[in-house]
Design a protein around this motif. Structure first.
Motif, mmCIF file in Angstrom:
data_model
loop_
_atom_site.group_PDB
_atom_site.id
_atom_site.type_symbol
_atom_site.label_atom_id
_atom_site.label_comp_id
_atom_site.label_asym_id
_atom_site.label_seq_id
_atom_site.Cartn_x
_atom_site.Cartn_y
_atom_site.Cartn_z
ATOM 1 N N VAL A 237 8.584 -2.894 10.792
ATOM 2 C CA VAL A 237 8.037 -2.169 11.934
ATOM 3 C C VAL A 237 7.355 -2.835 13.124
ATOM 4 N N CYS A 238 6.875 -4.064 12.832
ATOM 5 C CA CYS A 238 6.605 -4.828 14.005
ATOM 6 C C CYS A 238 7.512 -4.938 15.085
ATOM 7 N N GLY A 239 8.852 -5.202 14.731
ATOM 8 C CA GLY A 239 9.754 -5.314 15.688
ATOM 9 C C GLY A 239 10.098 -4.053 16.231
ATOM 10 N N VAL A 240 10.132 -2.940 15.644
ATOM 11 C CA VAL A 240 10.461 -1.712 16.159
ATOM 12 C C VAL A 240 9.277 -1.088 17.091
ATOM 13 N N VAL B 28 -0.855 -2.327 24.629
ATOM 14 C CA VAL B 28 -1.861 -2.298 23.523
ATOM 15 C C VAL B 28 -0.737 -2.218 22.339
ATOM 16 N N VAL B 29 0.209 -1.461 22.291
ATOM 17 C CA VAL B 29 1.362 -1.465 21.192
ATOM 18 C C VAL B 29 1.994 -2.695 21.190
ATOM 19 N N GLY B 30 2.369 -3.593 22.221
ATOM 20 C CA GLY B 30 2.886 -4.968 22.314
ATOM 21 C C GLY B 30 1.902 -5.814 21.460
ATOM 22 N N PHE B 31 0.822 -5.856 21.976
ATOM 23 C CA PHE B 31 -0.054 -6.624 21.357
ATOM 24 C C PHE B 31 -0.445 -6.523 19.980
ATOM 25 N N ALA B 32 -0.625 -5.233 19.612
ATOM 26 C CA ALA B 32 -0.796 -4.845 18.214
ATOM 27 C C ALA B 32 0.456 -5.627 17.454
ATOM 28 N N SER B 33 1.643 -5.447 17.816
ATOM 29 C CA SER B 33 2.736 -5.756 17.049
ATOM 30 C C SER B 33 2.929 -7.403 16.989
ATOM 31 N N LEU B 34 2.481 -7.978 17.990
ATOM 32 C CA LEU B 34 2.250 -9.450 17.923
ATOM 33 C C LEU B 34 1.141 -9.940 17.156
ATOM 34 N N ILE B 35 -0.056 -9.343 17.009
ATOM 35 C CA ILE B 35 -1.135 -9.491 16.073
ATOM 36 C C ILE B 35 -0.420 -9.368 14.777
ATOM 37 N N ALA B 36 -0.063 -8.202 14.546
ATOM 38 C CA ALA B 36 0.734 -7.764 13.338
ATOM 39 C C ALA B 36 1.359 -8.838 12.506
ATOM 40 N N ALA B 37 2.266 -9.283 13.420
ATOM 41 C CA ALA B 37 3.332 -10.176 12.900
ATOM 42 C C ALA B 37 2.766 -11.555 12.910
ATOM 43 N N ILE C 167 0.916 -11.175 9.074
ATOM 44 C CA ILE C 167 1.878 -11.061 8.066
ATOM 45 C C ILE C 167 2.405 -12.395 7.994
ATOM 46 N N LEU C 168 2.433 -13.330 8.913
ATOM 47 C CA LEU C 168 3.046 -14.681 8.876
ATOM 48 C C LEU C 168 1.972 -15.417 8.038
ATOM 49 N N PHE C 169 0.780 -15.379 8.488
ATOM 50 C CA PHE C 169 -0.301 -16.231 7.641
ATOM 51 C C PHE C 169 -0.579 -15.471 6.201
ATOM 52 N N ALA C 170 -0.520 -14.140 6.205
ATOM 53 C CA ALA C 170 -1.198 -13.574 4.829
ATOM 54 C C ALA C 170 0.013 -13.613 3.821
ATOM 55 N N ASN C 171 0.953 -13.531 4.203
ATOM 56 C CA ASN C 171 2.359 -13.465 3.221
ATOM 57 C C ASN C 171 2.980 -15.006 2.992
ATOM 58 N N MET D 9 8.321 -14.796 15.751
ATOM 59 C CA MET D 9 9.088 -15.239 16.928
ATOM 60 C C MET D 9 9.613 -14.015 17.529
ATOM 61 N N GLN D 10 10.032 -13.299 16.588
ATOM 62 C CA GLN D 10 10.844 -12.028 17.107
ATOM 63 C C GLN D 10 9.993 -11.499 18.043
ATOM 64 N N ASN D 11 8.540 -11.050 17.387
ATOM 65 C CA ASN D 11 7.676 -10.110 18.405
ATOM 66 C C ASN D 11 7.206 -10.936 19.637
ATOM 67 N N ALA D 12 7.056 -12.235 19.343
ATOM 68 C CA ALA D 12 6.754 -13.045 20.709
ATOM 69 C C ALA D 12 7.840 -13.015 21.619
ATOM 70 N N PHE D 13 9.033 -13.036 21.335
ATOM 71 C CA PHE D 13 10.192 -13.085 22.410
ATOM 72 C C PHE D 13 10.463 -11.470 22.929
ATOM 73 N N ILE D 14 10.176 -10.581 22.387
ATOM 74 C CA ILE D 14 10.399 -8.980 22.527
ATOM 75 C C ILE D 14 9.309 -9.136 23.540
ATOM 76 N N PHE D 15 8.016 -9.287 23.392
ATOM 77 C CA PHE D 15 6.765 -9.062 24.126
ATOM 78 C C PHE D 15 7.016 -10.125 25.518
#
Length: 161
Positions: free
Chosen positions: A56-59, A100-109, A112-116, A139-145
């Motif tokens: 969902v983060c990438g989408v 906001v959606v872009g920053f939220a997806s980056l923060i969510a990614a 997930i990286l640190f929590a999981n 990296m996916q979300n950072a590159f898309i942003f």
């Protein structure tokens, strides 16, 4: 006798004018977008242990790219778009929501990286491929942003005016 002495190659239409900024920004943004999705596709194909909700983060980052770049800078400034129910305020609100959606997806990614993958200790014992799964999601979300920013602010819109 040379078979190609009277043959001339046509010049590329994209690079005829002196203005190459829009072309290079578009190509670079496309490469960033492709690279971002390539990270997550590679990680999913090799490891396959990415949580289903992580996609969902990438989408959402892709949706953010579309939202941010669907509003021109002239519409945000209020120079070209004055009609509609909200006028330039609506364009500014849409641009803000896209960021906001872009920053939220980056923060969510990042979450997930640190929590999981980082704090759970899954990477201990030589299982670095599991950590790479989380890093590839970030990296996916950072590159898309980054592609969204390059495509929005790397181009000029004064071409036709």
């Amino acid at each position: 006798m040379n078979c190609f002495e009277n043959v001339s190659m046509p010049s590329c239409v994209w690079f005829e004018s002196g203005e190459k900024r829009n072309i290079l920004a578009s190509i670079f943004a496309g490469l960033l977008f492709f690279t971002g999705w390539w990270f997550i596709i590679d990680s999913s194909a090799v490891n396959g242990d990415l949580p289903k909700a992580a996609h969902v983060c990438g989408v959402m980052a892709t949706l953010s790219l579309i939202m941010v770049n669907s509003v021109s800078n002239a519409q945000v400034r209020g120079e070209t778009y004055t009609g509609g129910c909200m006028g330039p305020r609506g364009a500014r609100l849409w641009l803000f929501l896209g960021f906001v959606v872009g920053f939220a997806s980056l923060i969510a990614a990042c979450w997930i990286l640190f929590a999981n993958f980082v704090t759970t200790g899954k990477a201990a014992g030589g299982e670095n491929h599991k950590t790479w799964t989380g890093v590839s999601l970030f990296m996916q979300n950072a590159f898309i942003f980054a592609a969204s920013l390059v495509f929005k602010f790397g181009r000029t819109e004064d071409l036709w005016g």
